[in-house]
Design an enzyme around this catalytic site. Structure first.
Site, PDB file in Angstrom:
ATOM      1  CG  HIS A 276      -0.311   1.586 -10.615  1.00  0.00           C
ATOM      2  ND1 HIS A 276       0.427   0.520 -11.070  1.00  0.00           N
ATOM      3  CD2 HIS A 276       0.004   1.709  -9.291  1.00  0.00           C
ATOM      4  CE1 HIS A 276       1.130   0.008 -10.075  1.00  0.00           C
ATOM      5  NE2 HIS A 276       0.899   0.727  -8.988  1.00  0.00           N
ATOM      6  CD  GLU A 277      -0.199   5.164  -7.558  1.00  0.00           C
ATOM      7  OE1 GLU A 277      -0.540   4.709  -6.444  1.00  0.00           O
ATOM      8  OE2 GLU A 277       0.905   4.913  -8.079  1.00  0.00           O
TER       9      GLU A 277
END
EC number: 3.4.24.-
Length: 244
Positions: free
Chosen positions: A144-145
């Site tokens: 996600h990051e």
């Protein structure tokens, strides 16, 4: 001749000294059952949880770092994102992917905000060690990051612009694997079959936008996500399609 009795310490402690709190071996069990039975007020639950996180900070961070290192070495999606970030002259590795304890944030209206991780263009990625459940959770959070990092390198995202932030949140929720059917079914008790992925991505994007201090309310968060939804949800770069 002086008596040896005068050299003995007093049997009764000095009342002027502050007494130290005594260890209560039953406190943990009583607190646990209070939470389980719903008798502990929500504000006390937050304090209890934060106290436990602080007590176990080193253990949580050590475990998080083990999971991080494993995924950097073996996870296909993490390795793929690392390569694509390098192709844009970026670098994400153990030096700037850090495991830290993330305290719960209380908003002005009393709502609690917890997070699994975060991305900063200046500092890299932070994994919230106290929120990580297992290696798969770390993998999803890293992916996600890393999507945020790729977006920033590719398009120079203005993170203060809610539309920019909403677009990256949609892409990160969609591409990281956090909205795959199995995780929704087993972790979040979402038993829907049709439109499950889209609903999850939209819900999590709205939640992430709402967590930003400059977002006024949930109405604004929903509106901003809807405004950029079509173009951002369909954009799967750097993947050819949704990976998970």
């Amino acid at each position: 001749m002086s008596s040896s009795e005068g050299n003995k310490p007093p049997l009764v402690p000095d009342s002027t000294k502050e007494s130290e709190p005594q260890f209560d071996p039953t406190a943990r069990t009583r607190n646990w059952f209070s939470i389980l039975l719903g008798t502990m007020p929500p504000s006390h639950q937050i304090l209890y949880r934060e106290d436990q996180y602080a007590r176990h900070e080193k253990r949580d961070c050590d475990r998080c770092e083990e999971w991080r290192d494993y995924n950097l070495k073996y996870s296909p999606i993490v390795i793929f994102m690392q390569k694509n970030i390098r192709d844009l002259n970026g670098k994400l590795d153990a030096d700037n992917i850090r495991c830290r304890r993330c305290p719960t944030r209380i908003t002005e209206d009393g709502k609690t905000v917890r997070q699994g991780g975060g991305f900063s263009p200046e500092h890299g990625i932070q994994l919230c060690a106290n929120e990580m459940r297992d290696s798969k959770h770390v993998e999803d959070t890293l992916a996600h990051e890393m999507v945020h990092a790729w977006d920033h390198l590719r398009w120079k995202v203005d993170w203060g612009d809610l539309r920019h932030a909403a677009c990256s949140e949609i892409r990160a929720a969609s591409l990281s694997g956090e909205c795959r059917w199995a995780r929704e079914f087993w972790t979040r008790n979402n038993y829907r079959v049709t439109q499950q992925h889209q609903d999850c991505v939209r819900r999590r994007a709205v939640k992430s936008v709402l967590a930003r201090p400059w977002c006024k309310d949930d109405v604004q968060a929903v509106r901003v996500v809807n405004e950029v939804w079509d173009s951002c949800y369909s954009d799967t770069r750097p993947f050819d399609e949704i990976y998970k």
